[in-house]
Each structure stands twice: as structure tokens, then as C-alpha cells.
Write an enzyme that holds these catalytic residues in place. Sequence first.
Site, short mmCIF file in Angstrom:
data_model
loop_
_atom_site.label_atom_id
_atom_site.label_comp_id
_atom_site.label_asym_id
_atom_site.label_seq_id
_atom_site.Cartn_x
_atom_site.Cartn_y
_atom_site.Cartn_z
N ASP A 1 0.87 -1.17 0.00
CA ASP A 1 0.00 0.00 0.00
C ASP A 1 0.91 1.23 0.00
O ASP A 1 2.14 1.13 0.04
CB ASP A 1 -0.98 -0.01 1.18
CG ASP A 1 -2.19 0.89 0.91
OD1 ASP A 1 -2.14 1.69 -0.05
OD2 ASP A 1 -3.18 0.81 1.65
C1 BGC Z 1 -5.03 3.35 0.24
C2 BGC Z 1 -5.28 2.38 -0.87
C3 BGC Z 1 -5.10 3.03 -2.21
C4 BGC Z 1 -3.72 3.66 -2.27
C5 BGC Z 1 -3.42 4.31 -3.59
C6 BGC Z 1 -3.75 4.14 0.05
O1 BGC Z 1 -3.65 5.18 0.95
O2 BGC Z 1 -4.99 2.66 1.46
O3 BGC Z 1 -6.57 1.84 -0.74
O4 BGC Z 1 -5.28 2.10 -3.23
O5 BGC Z 1 -3.63 4.63 -1.25
O6 BGC Z 1 -4.13 5.47 -3.77
#
Ligand code: BGC
Length: 729
Positions: free
Chosen positions: A273
Site C-alpha cells: 500500500d
Molecule cells: C489506500 C489504498 C489506495 C492507495 C493508492 C492508500 O492510501 O490505502 O486503498 O489504493 O492509497 O491510492
Amino acid sequence: MEHNIGTYNDLDPDTEARVESLLAQMTLPEKIGQLVQIGPFAPFDFEDYQAKNMDELIRSGRVSSFLNITIPHLINHCQRIAVEESRLGIPIIVGSDVIHGYRTIFPIPLAEACTWNPALLERASRVAAEEASAVGVDWIFAPMVDVARDPRWGRIAEGAGEDPFLGMAMARARVRGFQAADLSSGRRIVACPKHYVGYGAAEGGRDYNTTDFSERTLRDVYLPPFKAAFDAGAGTVMSAFNEISGVPATANPLILTTILRDEWDWPGVVLSDYESVRHLIPHGMAANLKEAARLSILAGLDMEMVSSAYPDHLAELVAAGDVPLAAVDEATRRVLRLKFRLGLFENPYTDESLADALILRPDFRALALEVAQESMVLLKNEGNILPLSPQTRLAVIGPLADNRLDMFGCWSLQTHPEDVETVLEGLAAYLPADAWTHVPGCPIRDTAPTDIAAAVAAAEEADVVLLVVGESADMSGEAHSRTHLGLPGRQQELADALAATGKPIVCVIMSGRPLVIPRLAGQAQALLAAWHAGIRAGRAVADILFGAANPSGKLTASWPRAEGQIPVYYAHKNTGQPAADADMKAFAAVFKSVYLDEPNSPLFPFGFGLSYTQFDYADLRIAQPTLKLGDTLVVSATVTNSGDRAGAEIVQLYVRDRVGSVTRPVKELKGFQKIHLQPGEQRIVRFEVRVADLGFTGRDMRYTVEPGDFHVWVGPDSTRGLAGAFSVS
Ligand code: BGC
């Protein structure tokens, strides 16, 4: 709509040969480059891109993927450098958060799940994929399949709710919809179920917080929707931010290697993530970024999102022998495999002239309306006040009645207010403009001065108050957890003042989570949970209020009576001192697992939702009351539409394993069917459940089905239904 269903589970020899031949030509820095995802560029534009000198990074093969760029000419620009100017010509891949639609914004996923209609969500996901693909996105960071039993957690909005079985059905549908083949780009889309795993268990519902649960709960509650997504062919997965019992998910060998690779033999790509590799430092697992890189790659993490542990440190770790080259090779192999299979090498470019024609098509908007209608849940309808007659004089009150932006919900990158229909615009389809007055009454969440007095005056003049209240879109979603789950701001005060007029109140409640609204529920004659319902929200609300659409949604997460009950979910354990019934309070009986001040039951349970018609259940039949392990349980019931309108009913099947070597939940959903019945029509609804699917993780952490007695229910929600019994020998 028939499509080939894309799956990334089975390796094909041709692709594997291409992967190996490319890998053999790559230098270590080029391999590491394939494990790097960069972005986004604030404010996602070309100038910012150039300022960061991205061209050179791509040309030298130091970047594999970009995150959340959705400008076709920028994507093509990057792609041209990668394909034509880098040494090996490996295309980049663009990933994006397309959570409940790209430009055609559907209801938030929690709402979509309330349709209990996987086929419909498959179509909605397909629309999202077509639109995203039209701008050059090939990788969708969805579905979010985290089981969530805590409505304080803002991200409950993004998933399917509290139940693993329902979560599995939704996960499969979305993956199939996203990954269906034959897009106009000539490429395919890959889904990225997230957040692997257990993120929904954040302590206290506070986002990113610690999670600590047993390996059994991991396997029985949190993993099944991921497994379902992989079985449906999902080609990638995103590791979660949280730690699991002391080991952050992003560097957790149990989940990333033992389960994913050794047990499930899954060949896809694991993406971190956003900076979750770097987060190993504040977690207190790594002293520095180099250590974070080592722990992550050794645990089985393939690609790093945004932070720079891999590009900065993997080469030296390999040189020092702290990370075997084979680990980097294997991660690179998975990324290359994905790019080949998506068709990126054959069709790297996006046709910039097509994008506009491929988004927000009329049929997409029509589907968004259908999903919005089916996602809304009628929680109360005293005296059948709904549907309204077109002669009703309405006072339309509340801060969400004339609101566009909040209809987008918590996760829409594309927010074009002009795409949205408000509730007022929806009403205009049914009522002449002089048939209602509108007074906002108060803002959504600040406590600024209000026009409650004007709202009361409008109510006095009306037959019915239509009160449209709830949360703003930014009160749910990532990093937006709440401790007080009532109406924010001064909205309850507004409701109190309106209730004092004695006029009947029809309340439409828009939110990103289950709210705690016992007071409001008492004040309103009708209550419709409309969520943040996307671009067709207003029309869908009006269609339901006036009966053009008969509500059929049912809750997929319980609505508590009080925050102190949380977590409250239907599939809880019985305990050694269970309450005699879910409405019992203490003082009535001591030494029971109850509260002094509230019953254990939620205000509105899982599976609950009303219709304008009436469904009766009769004649439960169990084909074979004694079954063996390889058998299939066949249960049926007769459902009759005894009202005077056509309607859809979501018929639910629950079981309870009465005695186990490990204690079992008091009920578990094992089947559901959404059926449409004309007035007076009757249908025998038949369920088939394999006995092999009635198991759980046993004492030895292996899946087991134990012989013994089971209860079974077929009914309209998790608290009611026809009851029967069977046994497994
Ligand atoms: C979130 C994800 C997301 C990623 C990219 C993160 O902060 O937890 O769900 O896909 O950002 O934007």
C-alpha cells in the site's frame, strides 16, 4: 453482455517463455526498476511530471508503474519513452483507485453490497473497467474486500460489510467485472483486491490502528473474500497498512508467502500500500529503509508503492548477500508476467481520441440508477407512509437535499458536479415545482447558525416533511474514522424541532457507514438508508419515495443502538453465559453476557430491509436430514408475495454448527437469492450448500468439517426465518 472471463491463475507456457527470455537480459537495476511504482503527481498534471524529471527515470528502466495518473496523453507520453527509448522496451503499467466507478460514479461499495446482487455489481465493475481503460488505466485498485465489523472505521464504506460469505460473492463479482476481456484498448484490466489482510479489524475503529486476532479468525473471517477474488482470477493484491498480531502485513511471511504462495499457489503480484514499506519504520519493525526493503522482499512483497526502499536499497542488499538474487528475480518475473498477460507489450498505447466517447455513456448512467435504487435500504415505514402520493405537499428539509458533491462518496477521483442528480432534481420528475418548499435547516457537520426556524415554518405548511440528512462524503473513507456515530453537526437538533411540529417525517439518511440513530429512528415515520449513492442518487431516492421503484436493499452491516455495542455483528459467538434473547438487558437476569443499559441486538440487523410489499415464508424442507461429508444440503422454502405490488426479496440461508472442537458463531450466512415476485406470486426457493463448505479452521489450523448437528434457517434477515435442523455423520 457476454465476455470472456479473464483469469490470471493459470500460467501459460508461451508467456512464461517470454518472461524468462526477458529476465535473462535484465541487469539488476532494471529488475529492481520493475518493482517500483511512483506517483501520484500533485496535482496530477504534466508540469509536475516534468519537474520531477520522470522521463529520465523511465528511460533508464527505473520505474515500472504509475499510480493514479488518468490523463491519456500523459500516460501515452510515459509509455512512449518506456517502449521506444528504454533499453528493453518494457511498458509501464498505470494503476488507479477506481473504487465505485471511474466517471460514472456508482454508490459506495457498502451500499452496492446492499443490493445482494452480484450479477449487477459485475456489470457495474465492467463499466468502471471500460471507463478506466479508456483513459489508459490497466490496473484497478479494487475490490476492497476487507470484512468490517466496526462502523467507526471510515473505510467500512469501501467494502461489502461484516460478512465473509457475502464478501466472497461480491469479491468474485467485482473481479470478474473488472477483468472481463475485450476492451477497446486491446489490453485487459487487472484487479487488485485489497487490503491484504485484516485491515478492517483496526482497534477502536481508528484507521491504520493495530489489529490483533487469532490465525483462526484470519483464516475464517478475513481471508475468505481474498481467496474468492483469487479463485475468480484476480492477478494482483495490495498488502495492508496494519500489523497483524505484531507483524505488519507488508512484511508478513505468513500471509505473503506461507498462505499466498505455499498453500494457495497463487502466481500474482503483491503490491504494497501507499508507502507501507516505509511504514515499517514507525511500526517499529525496521530501523531504517534498508531494513524495511529487506524484510518486505523476503516476506514476499513484489512491488513497492511510492516509498523508495526498493530502488534505494535492494541492489546493495543483493550485493551484500542479505537478499538472494532469486527473490528479486521472482518478484520481477511476476511483474513481467502481468504486463505480458495484460497485452501491454502488444498494445501499449491508448487512443486519446476515444476517451470522451467511452465514458459516462447513457447506458452507464442507466446502470448507475439501477444500482442506486437496489442499494437503498428501507429501514422503517410506519403506517405505510411510503410511497408518497404525487399530491403530497412536501417540506424538503436538510443539508443533503440539494447536494451534489457528497453523492460522490469517499472514493471518487473524478468528481464532476454536473454529473450528479440531487434529491431536489429527482423530486422534480414527480412533483410540480410549487408542490414543495426547500429549507436546508443547517449545515452537514459544522455548528454554524442554522435556519431551523425557517425549516419548522416550512414543515407547518406541509403535509409531510421530507428530511434529508446524514454525513458528508469526507466523513468516511481512509483516515476518516469517527467515535460519535449520530447525525453530525446540528442535524439532530433540526430533527427534534421538526418532530415537535407533529408532522409526519420521511427521513432519507445518507452516510458512508451504519449510523447510530435510535432517536431519529423513533422520530421518523419512514427511514430510508440511501448512503452516498453516486451520480444518480437523487433520482433513485425520488423513484423510491414515489414508488416507481420498490425498495429491495438489505443491510450488510449491522446498525448499532449505541457506539458502546461496537463491534456488533450477527455472526458472533454464543459465550458461556448467553442472554436468553437478544433484547434482554441486565437487572432482568444476572450473570449473563449483556449490558445494563442496552440490549445486545443492533437497532437494525444484518440482512434487514423492508419492501412496499409483503413476503411470507412457509414450508421449510430439508431434502435429506442426515448427510455425509461429500453430500450437498438441499433446503427449500416457499416465499409468497402477499402484498399488492411487485417486488424483490433477498432470501437468506443461515446455519449454525451446534457443537464443535472450536466454538462456532450463532449463525453464519451460507446462501442467498434475490427473487422477483408479482403480487400473489409464489416461488419455491431452493438452496444447495455443499457439506464441505460448512467447515472452519480447526484446532490444528487446518480446514475441517466436523460431524454433528446443525440448525438451519431460511428467512428475510439474520434474526428471523423458518428454522430446521440436519446432521452430518
Ligand atoms: C489506500 C489504498 C489506495 C492507495 C493508492 C492508500 O492510501 O490505502 O486503498 O489504493 O492509497 O491510492
